[in-house]
Design a protein around this motif. Structure first.
Motif, PDB file in Angstrom:
ATOM      1  N   GLN A  34       0.840  -1.191   0.000  1.00 27.00           N
ATOM      2  CA  GLN A  34       0.000   0.000   0.000  1.00 27.00           C
ATOM      3  C   GLN A  34       0.881   1.249   0.000  1.00 27.00           C
ATOM      4  OE1 GLN A  34      -2.158   0.888   3.720  1.00 27.00           O
ATOM      5  NE2 GLN A  34      -1.245  -1.008   4.527  1.00 27.00           N
ATOM      6  N   SER A  36       1.330   3.811   1.962  1.00 19.66           N
ATOM      7  CA  SER A  36       2.046   4.152   3.192  1.00 19.66           C
ATOM      8  C   SER A  36       3.269   3.265   3.387  1.00 19.66           C
ATOM      9  CB  SER A  36       1.127   4.040   4.408  1.00 19.66           C
ATOM     10  OG  SER A  36       0.682   2.695   4.581  1.00 19.66           O
ATOM     11  N   TRP A  69      -4.903   5.789  -2.919  1.00 24.77           N
ATOM     12  CA  TRP A  69      -5.600   5.226  -1.758  1.00 24.77           C
ATOM     13  C   TRP A  69      -5.679   6.333  -0.701  1.00 24.77           C
ATOM     14  CZ3 TRP A  69      -8.136   0.689  -1.507  1.00 24.77           C
ATOM     15  CH2 TRP A  69      -8.567   0.244  -0.262  1.00 24.77           C
ATOM     16  N   TYR A  71      -6.023   7.889   2.417  1.00 21.66           N
ATOM     17  CA  TYR A  71      -6.111   7.496   3.818  1.00 21.66           C
ATOM     18  C   TYR A  71      -6.915   8.490   4.644  1.00 21.66           C
ATOM     19  CZ  TYR A  71      -2.278   4.215   2.900  1.00 21.66           C
ATOM     20  OH  TYR A  71      -1.493   3.204   2.411  1.00 21.66           O
ATOM     21  N   PRO A  74      -3.316  10.327   6.460  1.00 25.08           N
ATOM     22  CA  PRO A  74      -2.126  10.030   5.653  1.00 25.08           C
ATOM     23  C   PRO A  74      -0.818  10.158   6.430  1.00 25.08           C
ATOM     24  CG  PRO A  74      -3.613  11.498   4.476  1.00 25.08           C
ATOM     25  CD  PRO A  74      -4.101  11.423   5.880  1.00 25.08           C
ATOM     26  N   ALA A  77      -0.370   7.392   8.953  1.00 23.92           N
ATOM     27  CA  ALA A  77      -0.062   6.098   8.347  1.00 23.92           C
ATOM     28  C   ALA A  77       1.437   5.886   8.211  1.00 23.92           C
ATOM     29  CB  ALA A  77      -0.732   5.996   6.974  1.00 23.92           C
ATOM     30  N   TRP A 141      -5.884  -2.904   3.414  1.00 24.76           N
ATOM     31  CA  TRP A 141      -5.020  -1.765   3.709  1.00 24.76           C
ATOM     32  C   TRP A 141      -5.629  -0.900   4.797  1.00 24.76           C
ATOM     33  CZ3 TRP A 141      -3.541   0.080  -1.954  1.00 24.76           C
ATOM     34  CH2 TRP A 141      -2.739  -0.907  -2.541  1.00 24.76           C
ATOM     35  N   LEU A 142      -4.874   0.117   5.214  1.00 28.50           N
ATOM     36  CA  LEU A 142      -5.365   1.045   6.217  1.00 28.50           C
ATOM     37  C   LEU A 142      -6.627   1.748   5.734  1.00 28.50           C
ATOM     38  CD1 LEU A 142      -2.013   2.662   7.397  1.00 28.50           C
ATOM     39  CD2 LEU A 142      -3.368   0.941   8.589  1.00 28.50           C
ATOM     40  N   ARG A 144      -9.548   3.944   4.478  1.00 27.58           N
ATOM     41  CA  ARG A 144      -9.715   5.093   3.585  1.00 27.58           C
ATOM     42  C   ARG A 144     -10.574   6.152   4.278  1.00 27.58           C
ATOM     43  NH1 ARG A 144      -9.605   3.880  -2.349  1.00 27.58           N
ATOM     44  NH2 ARG A 144     -11.200   5.465  -2.506  1.00 27.58           N
TER      45      ARG A 144
END
Length: 506
Positions: A34, A36, A69, A71, A74, A77, A141-142, A144
Motif C-alpha cells: 500500500q 504508506s 488510496w 487514507y 495520511p 499512516a 489496507w489502512l 480510507r
C-alpha cells in the motif's frame, strides 16, 4: 559580515544526505504494497543511504499528496509505521511540482536555522488498486477516508472549458503543443517527430533505471505511430506520449545542514548541495491566459534559477525537465537554449519511468543525486510542473551550482506568485468567424474521435471555444493535417442544438 557569521552560514548550507526509492510489481493484488508502506520503505532506504540514524532526528516531514488510496490519516499512516514524531508535519496539495517545492522550502528553513533535519516522501499504488478491481480483491489496507473528495477539483476552470470537455490536462496540453508547433514554424508532422525523438530518449533512460515501471526501450517510429497498443488520446498525443499513473512507486529524501552531515561522518562526495531555486504560477484558469505558444511562468522560473546560479542552460551537466506531455520539456529546453540532442531526464520520464501522480519529481531528485555523487563538481537542474501548465518550480543541485552560502535560500523565491500577463476577454457567445489560435481532437478508448475543439479569436480579439462535431470529417481532418497547422485558419461559427458554439472550416 563578520567571519564567524560567514562560517555559520556556510555550516547551515543545506545538503541532501540520503535518498530512497521503491518499485512494486505484484502479480496478485493481495500481495501489493500500500502507499504508506511504499513511503515508509523509501524513507528507511533514504536513512540507510545516509548511513543511518536520521529518522529519529527528523523534525520536519512533508508528505506528497497521495491519490491512489486516500487514507483517513495520511501522515499518521507513515509516522506510526516508522515511530516518527516530527515537530512539523505537512500533507501537501495536488501538484507535480510539490516535491521540488518541499525540497526548496526545507533548504530555506535549514539555511535559516529553523529546522535541522527534514524529510520528504511520497508513494502511490494505482497499479495495485486497478489490479484489485480486475481481480475482485478487497485490499486489506489502512482505512480510507469516508469523507474523501476528488482532489482534482476543476471548479476554477472557465465554464466554457468544462462544457467543451477540456477539463483534464490530457486534453489541454495538446493545445499548447499545437500552438507551439505553429510558433516554431513546424508542421504537425515535424512537431510529432520531435516529440517522438524526445520520448524515445526517455524510454532509453527508463530502461536503465531499476526503479522504472516500464523498462522496454521504444523507438521514435513506435512512439509516433498510432496502433492498437498506442491509441490516440488527444491530437497530436497518443498513449506513449502521455503520463502513465498506473504504477506502484515510492520515493523519499532527507536534507540537513552541512555541519550536521559532517558531524555524522558522511563523506563529502556523498553530500549534494541544494542550490538556488524559483517558483511562479500562471493563472489557474487556462482559458484566461494570454497565449499558448509559451509559458511565461516557466520562462521566469528557469531564467531566475540560471541567473542565481550564474550559469547558462548549456553549462548545466544534468537536467530533469518535467515530462508529463511533450510540450512541457520542448518549451523548457528552448527557454534554456539547450541543444536539441541533449537528454532531458536522468530518470526516464512520466510515460516510461512512470507517473506516481504527484511524486515523480521525488524520484527525479533521487536519480539526480546519484548523478551528482558520481560527479561532485557538476550541477543538475530539477524542474517540476503541475495542473494545466500552471505551477512551476525549479531548483539547482550539486557543487557546481552552489553560490555564496545564504544567498541561495531567500524564502520569497520558494513562494510562487502569478506572473501578470495581458489576457484576452473570453466570450461565451460569438458570431461570424474566428481565427484559430489552437485546437485538438479528443478520442474515445476505441480510437474514434468524439469531437474536436477549436480555440479561436473573434473579430474583436475575444477568445472563445467552438466544437467540431465528429461527423464533420472535413473539420476533423483540418485539425489533424500532418502537413499544415490549423493555427491562423478561419472557421465559421454556428450554434448547435445544445447551445454550444460549433465551427466549420472555410
Amino acid at each position: 559580515m563578520k567571519p564567524a557569521e560567514v562560517q555559520d552560514r556556510a555550516d547551515r548550507a543545506p545538503v541532501i544526505v540520503g535518498v530512497g526509492q521503491v518499485v512494486d510489481r505484484p502479480g496478485h493484488a493481495a500481495s501489493g504494497l500500500q502507499p504508506s508502506e511504499l513511503m515508509a520503505q523509501a524513507l528507511e532506504r533514504a536513512d540507510a543511504d545516509g548511513k543511518g540514524g536520521w529518522l529519529a532526528q527528523i523534525d520536519s516531514l512533508d508528505l506528497i499528496h497521495s491519490v491512489s488510496w486516500p487514507y483517513q490519516d495520511p501522515l499518521g499512516a507513515v509516522t506510526e509505521r516508522l515511530r516518527l514524531a516530527p515537530h512539523h508535519q505537512n500533507y501537501g496539495p495536488v501538484g507535480g511540482e510539490t516535491p521540488v517545492r518541499y525540497l526548496h522550502e526545507a533548504a530555506c528553513k535549514i539555511a535559516a536555522g529553523e529546522i535541522e533535519v527534514a524529510a520528504v516522501c511520497g508513494g502511490e499504488a494505482e497499479y495495485t488498486v486497478r489490479l484489485a478491481q480486475r481481480q475482485e480483491v478487497d485490499l486489506p489496507w489502512l482505512e480510507r477516508s469516508p469523507n474523501w473528495q476528488q482532489p482534482r477539483d476543476r471548479s476554477y476552470l472557465h465554464s466554457l472549458a468544462r462544457a467543451h470537455g477540456l477539463n483534464q490536462p490530457v486534453f489541454v496540453y495538446p493545445l499548447y503543443e499545437v500552438a507551439c508547433q505553429a510558433a516554431w514554424g513546424q508542421t504537425p508532422q515535424e512537431g510529432l517527430a520531435e516529440s517522438a525523438d524526445l520520448w524515445a530518449g526517455l524510454s532509453q533512460v527508463a530502461a536503465a533505471n531499476p526503479y522504472a515501471f516500464i523498462r522496454e526501450p521504444r523507438s521514435a517510429a513506435e512512439i509516433a505511430k498510432v496502433s492498437p497498443s498506442n491509441r490516440p488520446i488527444a491530437w497530436p498525443y497518443s498513449k506513449l506520449m502521455v503520463a502513465n499513473p498506473v504504477v506502484n512507486q515510492g520515493a523519499a529524501f532527507i536534507v540537513t545542514s552541512l555541519a550536521r552531515a559532517r558531524a555524522a561522518g558522511i563523506q563529502e562526495d556523498r553530500l549534494v548541495h541544494v542550490g538556488p531555486g524559483a517558483a511562479a504560477n500562471e493563472l489557474r484558469d487556462w482559458l484566461s491566459r494570454e497565449r499558448y505558444d509559451q509559458s511565461v511562468a516557466q520562462d521566469c522560473v528557469l531564467e531566475s534559477v540560471l541567473a542565481q546560479a550564474g550559469l547558462s542552460g548549456p553549462e548545466i551537466e544534468w537536467v530533469e525537465l518535467y515530462s508529463c506531455f511533450p510540450c512541457v520539456p520542448k518549451m523548457a529546453r528552448r527557454s534554456l537554449q539547450m541543444a536539441s540532442d541533449r537528454a532531458i531526464s536522468v530518470t526516464g520520464g512520466l510515460t516510461f519511468f512512470g507517473a506516481p501522480l504527484n511524486n515523480y519529481m521525488a524520484h527525479a531528485i533521487a536519480a539526480m543525486v546519484a548523478r551528482l555523487r558520481d560527479q561532485p563538481a557538476s550541477c543538475g537542474l530539477v524542474y517540476g510542473q503541475g495542473e494545466f501548465v500552471t505551477k512551476h518550480h525549479a531548483l539547482m543541485l550539486g557543487g557546481g551550482a552552489r553560490p555564496w552560502p545564504g544567498e541561495a535560500h531567500a524564502r520569497e523565491r520558494a513562494e510562487a506568485q502569478v506572473v501578470p500577463t495581458a489576457a484576452p476577454a473570453v466570450a461565451t457567445e460569438a458570431t461570424g468567424s474566428i481565427r484559430v489560435e489552437s485546437g485538438t481532437v479528443l478520442f474515445g478508448r476505441d480510437g474514434i474521435p468524439t469531437h474536436g475543439v477549436v480555440v479561436g479569436r473573434s473579430s474583436d480579439n475575444a477568445r472563445t471555444l467552438a466544437r467540431v462535431p465528429a461527423s464533420d470529417q472535413r473539420g476533423i481532418d483540418a485539425l489533424m493535417r500532418p502537413d499544415r497547422t490549423p493555427v491562423g485558419r478561419m472557421a465559421r461559427l454556428y450554434k448547435a442544438d445544445d447551445g454550444l458554439l460549433e465551427c466549420a472550416f472555410d
